[in-house]
Structures are given as C-alpha cells and as structure tokens.
Enzyme design. Structure first.
Site, mmCIF file in Angstrom:
data_model
loop_
_atom_site.group_PDB
_atom_site.id
_atom_site.type_symbol
_atom_site.label_atom_id
_atom_site.label_comp_id
_atom_site.label_asym_id
_atom_site.label_seq_id
_atom_site.Cartn_x
_atom_site.Cartn_y
_atom_site.Cartn_z
ATOM 1 N N LYS A 108 0.810 -1.089 -0.145
ATOM 2 C CA LYS A 108 -0.037 -0.064 -0.182
ATOM 3 C C LYS A 108 0.920 1.268 -0.105
ATOM 4 O O LYS A 108 1.788 1.284 0.963
ATOM 5 C CB LYS A 108 -1.008 -0.121 1.258
ATOM 6 C CG LYS A 108 -2.087 1.182 1.125
ATOM 7 C CD LYS A 108 -3.229 0.931 2.229
ATOM 8 C CE LYS A 108 -4.283 1.811 2.282
ATOM 9 N NZ LYS A 108 -5.082 1.810 3.310
ATOM 10 N N GLU A 167 -19.207 -5.568 11.309
ATOM 11 C CA GLU A 167 -19.923 -4.965 11.996
ATOM 12 C C GLU A 167 -21.090 -5.757 12.639
ATOM 13 O O GLU A 167 -21.443 -5.515 14.035
ATOM 14 C CB GLU A 167 -20.906 -3.871 11.090
ATOM 15 C CG GLU A 167 -19.978 -2.676 10.482
ATOM 16 C CD GLU A 167 -19.065 -2.989 9.098
ATOM 17 O OE1 GLU A 167 -18.401 -2.265 8.643
ATOM 18 O OE2 GLU A 167 -19.201 -4.413 8.852
ATOM 19 N N ARG A 215 -25.080 -1.854 8.405
ATOM 20 C CA ARG A 215 -24.700 -3.159 7.935
ATOM 21 C C ARG A 215 -24.936 -4.322 9.065
ATOM 22 O O ARG A 215 -25.057 -5.519 8.811
ATOM 23 C CB ARG A 215 -23.205 -3.411 7.498
ATOM 24 C CG ARG A 215 -23.068 -2.596 6.161
ATOM 25 C CD ARG A 215 -21.469 -2.223 6.073
ATOM 26 N NE ARG A 215 -20.485 -3.248 6.344
ATOM 27 C CZ ARG A 215 -19.880 -3.920 5.344
ATOM 28 N NH1 ARG A 215 -20.232 -3.626 4.044
ATOM 29 N NH2 ARG A 215 -18.962 -5.050 5.493
#
Length: 589
Positions: free
Chosen positions: A247, A335, A363
């Site tokens: 990244k 979640e 969610r």
C-alpha cells in the site's frame, strides 16, 4: 517513451501497447495519481498499491465485456483513469465531479457501485451466474478484494456459495496486510504465512472452499501478473489468485506510514510531505473527544469495554487500545460481529461502547434489533460520521441512523450539539444505563475550544431552551443547533424566535414539547439526517397525539440520495444550510 498515459482513453488503447511499455506506463499512472491527489485530496495509498495490478487486469481481460468489480473502491483511481476519465480526474470527489468510488451511472467499466467493503465476491458471482443463464460462457468475471475486506462475513458467504456454483469467477486477493488500519484476525495470520512462502497445502482454506488457488504472486511484477492471468483465463470454475502488494507503493512516505497516507489530505507530490495547517486554538475533532473521554472514563471504571469494526484510527478508539489493550478490540470489517460481541459482553455486566460510523452500522441492523434491543442490553453505540460527511458521497453519508434506530423498541437516541454534551453523555451512559443508547455525532471539528470540563450527569430525554421567543420555536438536534443559532442571529426580528436544543430524539422531552405547543403557534424542526421517519417526524407524531393546532415545518435531508461535495455545498443542496434556515424563518415570520 514518455506521455504513454495521454494516449490511453480506454482499455482498448491500453491493449494496443507492447508489453515492454507497460512498466513505464505504470510509472506515469502512479505519478498522475500522486500529483492529482496531492493537490485535490482523496484516497491515496490503496490506489498506488494496485497500479500494476490495474494495468494487468485491463490488459489481460477484455473489459468491459469481461466484468471487473473492485471491492470498496478506494483502490480504483487507476481504473478510472484508464477507462476514459483521465481528463476529468481532477474533479474527483468534487461537487458535480466524478465519484471517489466505482459508480455504475458514471461508466460502463464500473460494473458495480462499491463504497462499502466485502460486496465484490457476491456481486461478481451474481454476474457470473447471470452470464451462464444468458449463455454468455465466454465472459470472465473478476472480483478484486483486499485482505481486510475478505475477512468480513459477507465475503465468506460469497466464497461459500461460489465454491459450489461452478461459476466462471476469479477472485483476486489484493493482500497488502492493511485496510485503513492494519488487518486483524486469524485469517490475517494465515495469509501472512502464505506471504512469507509457507505452502499450507493441507489447510488451504481457499481450496477447502472448492476454489483453484494460485499464488502468492508479486503484485508489482507486470510480467508475472500477465502470465498468471493468461493461465487463469483458460480455466473454468471458481479461481482464486493471491497477489502481494505494498500500500502506498512508489511514494516513500506513503509506504512508511500507510495509515496516515490512506487519505492524507494535501501534500507535496515530490516528497510526500504533508502540508501542515495551523490547528492551534481550533476545537478538537468529535472523534478525538470521544476517544480521549473514553480513556478518562475507563481509568475510573474497569467495567468499560471499547469495540470497533476496523476503525480504531477513524473512530479514535486507538487511544483506549493504547491505554487499555485488554479492554479495547478492533474486530476487523465485521459490523454484525461487533454488535453481537458487544451484546454478549453486556450480558456479563460490562458497559460496552461500540464505536462505528453511521453508514457502517447499517450493515448490522438485524443484530441491533435481535441481539441488543430485544434483550434490552445496555450497549452504547457511539455513532461517528452522522449526517452529511462531504466528499465520500452517497455511500458514506450518515443520514439514516435516526429513522432506522427510532423505530426500534428500547433504543434511546441522543445527538449532542457540542463536545461538552458528548463528553457528558458518555459519562452518563457508564453510570447506570438500563437500555441501549445511540449517541450520534458528526465528522470533523467541534465548536468548543474548552471541552475538557468536569463531568456532569445528564438527564435522559431532557432538552434545553437556548432562547425564548414569541412566535416561532425552532427545535434542533446535533450539528444543526449551531446552524440554527447562526441563522437566528442574522434575522432582524430574532426576538420572535425561540430556539430549543432537544439533544434526545428518543425519548423526546415531552414536557418541554408540551410547553412549546402551548406557547408557540409555529414550529420548525431542523436535523442533519433523512427527514422521512426522522426527528421532525417524531415531533409531528407527538404533536398529532396532543392535537397541536399550530403550523409545523421540517427541514432535513429530502428523500433522495445526496452525492459528493463539501459539507457546506451539500447542506445547501439539502436545504439545511445557515442561509436556507434563515430564509425559511423569515418566510414563517
């Protein structure tokens, strides 16, 4: 050869290049992304990490006939630039510009809208099964998903179905060991073993799900990527390619601090040095008030637990994770698990603060109802990024939490109008909470420079009269209290306008409302959320029950999706800006 990128207006143009020009193209694409994001802001590290992967995918596969789905979309900047949006990429995340995430209405190359994580496998599998039903056996279907996103329950559900579907599906795992914060969990440990060369043949979790597993492959080696994609195209059924990337690749500071450079703000494109803004004397961010206050409370109360689904930095639960690592948990992009884990701990006498963005709490709706509210468990939901969040747009606005929470029995909802109220609500919640409580607060900085005041217990369901008036009562919650106060100050007949900071959406302060009904013939409610079923609806319902004969007007976000732009621009569009509130009040006068 310079200026290769300028000649690429579609993947068709890309596929005309000889393979030896793809590496210099990658360098140009990386520089293009850095230069634009340095000046305009946006998500940086994720897109830099998949430059070679993006080029290889569009070079090897016949997009848009072959269907490519990017998970979350943080990493899709290179994809957008190569698919006809290079000339308008500087409008990324700006009002009326292109979206920061893949969006079907924007391009035929954006096959699926992805602003939340872990949806790509299910979506691409749906496309693959649909293609088979239509007889399009030649089509390829590719889902690119990160190592943080693949640990989510929904991703596993998609893998589980795909493994028995015989669908022509390729899952590309972009493994850089980090989402926004470092990846967590047992699957991360498993992938780390694969990264360093272990061959876990007997316990290959991917092969156990009936996928043909390939990799790991260096995600920055174009030659290796193209070779494996050519091989995979000839293989039918579900396939899985494990790609290792870095990244922030190509910008040293972004590689060194991958959390900060996920979305770094403005920076020097050549060095990566962040452009520092003078924040001296400015109010703290709401998320930091939450995080620092929770640490202060946890020092006093050993029963306090902190939980977040993959947002320790974004929610500032990182402060408690540093101070009390045994009592603060990042559970990854999960979640549903976060909410039910909180419920389980609450059954054992702990006071659990579950910190989650409004848009992501959506969610876990069944868990809110079935696992928390139905059992009346005292979980405190600290709902960050409530209201309009700005440039992330429709996928990330926190506009629906009031309507979707208000209808749940036992659920209490508060919206502090400043940091001191937030701090005192957190203090109050850990004293003797009997029911689940949601505390919603906005993205960004607060309004009070002096926020770290002695704690004061608040009365649940009690609002405040900020000023009395003679004709109109304005009822506001949360961030809108500041807008309303400013709007009233700009009205010549401001003495006729009363202002009430209601604080609680549920339970409403009924005694205060009855007082308002008796004293005012006109009422205006103002909220930074969906009007349908929101705070104003709650006031209307109570007014109807009490047979209030006066006029009630509501301001809030209308029944339409609000796209991206600055918060100020979007408040104008939604009709909840200072100027619009002032205009409405003048018309009511």
């Amino acid at each position: 050869m310079a200026d290769l990128l300028k000649k690429i207006n579609s993947p068709g143009d890309l596929r005309k290049l000889p393979k030896d020009q793809l590496k210099p193209l990658a360098a140009e694409l990386r520089k293009f992304i850095i230069d634009i994001v340095a000046a305009k802001e946006g998500h940086l590290g994720a897109s830099l990490g998949v430059v070679e992967l993006t080029i290889a995918l569009h070079y090897a596969f016949n997009t848009p006939q072959d269907l490519l789905v990017w998970d979350v979309g943080h990493q899709a900047y290179g994809h957008k630039i190569l698919t006809g949006r290079q000339d308008i990429f500087d409008t990324n995340r700006r009002l009326n510009g292109i979206s920061g995430f893949p969006k079907r209405q924007e391009s035929i190359y954006d096959t699926f809208g992805t602003g939340h994580s872990s949806t790509s496998i299910s979506a691409a599998l749906g496309m693959a099964i649909a293609s088979r039903l239509k007889g399009e056996v030649y089509k390829q279907h590719i889902a690119v998903i990160g190592d943080a996103s693949i640990a989510s329950g929904m991703a596993f559900e998609g893998l589980n179905h795909a493994g028995v579907s015989k669908a022509n599906l390729l899952v590309v795992l972009n493994d850089n060991a980090i989402g926004i914060d470092p990846s967590v969990g047992a699957l991360k440990q498993y992938l780390t073993k694969a990264r360093v060369g272990h061959k876990p043949a007997q316990d290959n979790i991917i092969e156990a799900l009936n996928f043909k597993y390939y990799g790991p492959v260096d995600g920055h080696d174009l030659k290796a990527l193209l070779e494996v994609f050519d091989e995979l195209k000839a293989i039918e059924g579900p396939k899985f390619l494990h790609v290792i990337t870095t990244k922030g690749k190509g910008l040293k500071k972004a590689e060194e601090d991958q959390v900060k450079y996920h979305a770094p703000g403005k920076f020097e494109p050549d060095t990566g040095e962040l452009l520092n803004y003078d924040t001296e004397g400015l109010p703290l961010k709401y998320q930091d008030v939450f995080g620092l206050t929770l640490v202060e409370l946890a020092k006093r109360n050993e029963k306090i637990i902190g939980i977040t689904p993959a947002m320790p930095t974004g929610s500032s639960l990182k402060y408690m994770m540093q101070a009390f690592p045994e009592r603060a948990f990042d559970v990854g992009i999960a979640e549903q698990h976060a909410v039910t884990l909180s419920a389980g701990m609450a059954t054992q006498g702990f006071t659990v603060f579950c910190a989650v963005y409004s848009t992501f709490l959506q969610r876990a709706y069944d868990q809110l109802i079935h696992d928390v509210a139905l059992q009346d468990l005292p979980v405190v939901f600290c709902i960050d990024r409530a209201g309009l969040v700005g440039e992330d747009g429709a996928t990330h606005h926190g506009l629906y939490d009031i309507p979707y929470l208000r209808c749940i029995p036992n659920m209490m909802i508060a919206a502090p109008s400043n940091e001191i109220q937030l701090r005192n609500l957190l203090f109050t919640a850990q004293l003797q909470l009997k029911h689940p409580l949601a505390i919603r607060y906005p993205r960004g900085r607060g309004v009070a420079a002096e926020w770290e005041l002695p704690f004061q217990q608040m009365e649940i369901g009690k609002g405040n009269c900020l000023r009395k008036g003679s004709e109109i009562a304005v009822l506001s919650i949360g961030k809108m209290t500041e807008n309303v106060s400013e709007a009233i100050s700009k009205i010549s007949e401001e003495g006729k306008i009363g202002h009430y900071d209601m604080i609680f959406i549920k339970p409403l302060d009924k005694l205060l409302l009855q007082e308002i009904f008796s004293e005012y013939k006109k009422i205006l409610t103002v909220e930074d959320g969906a009007m349908a079923g929101g705070f104003g609806s709650a006031v209307l319902e109570y007014a109807s029950a009490k047979k209030y004969k006066g006029e009630i007007m509501r301001l809030g976000v209308p029944d339409e999706f609000i796209e991206h732009g600055t918060v100020k621009e979007l408040q104008e569009i939604a009709g909840i800006s200072v100027e619009n509130i002032r205009s409405v009040l003048n018309s009511m006068l």
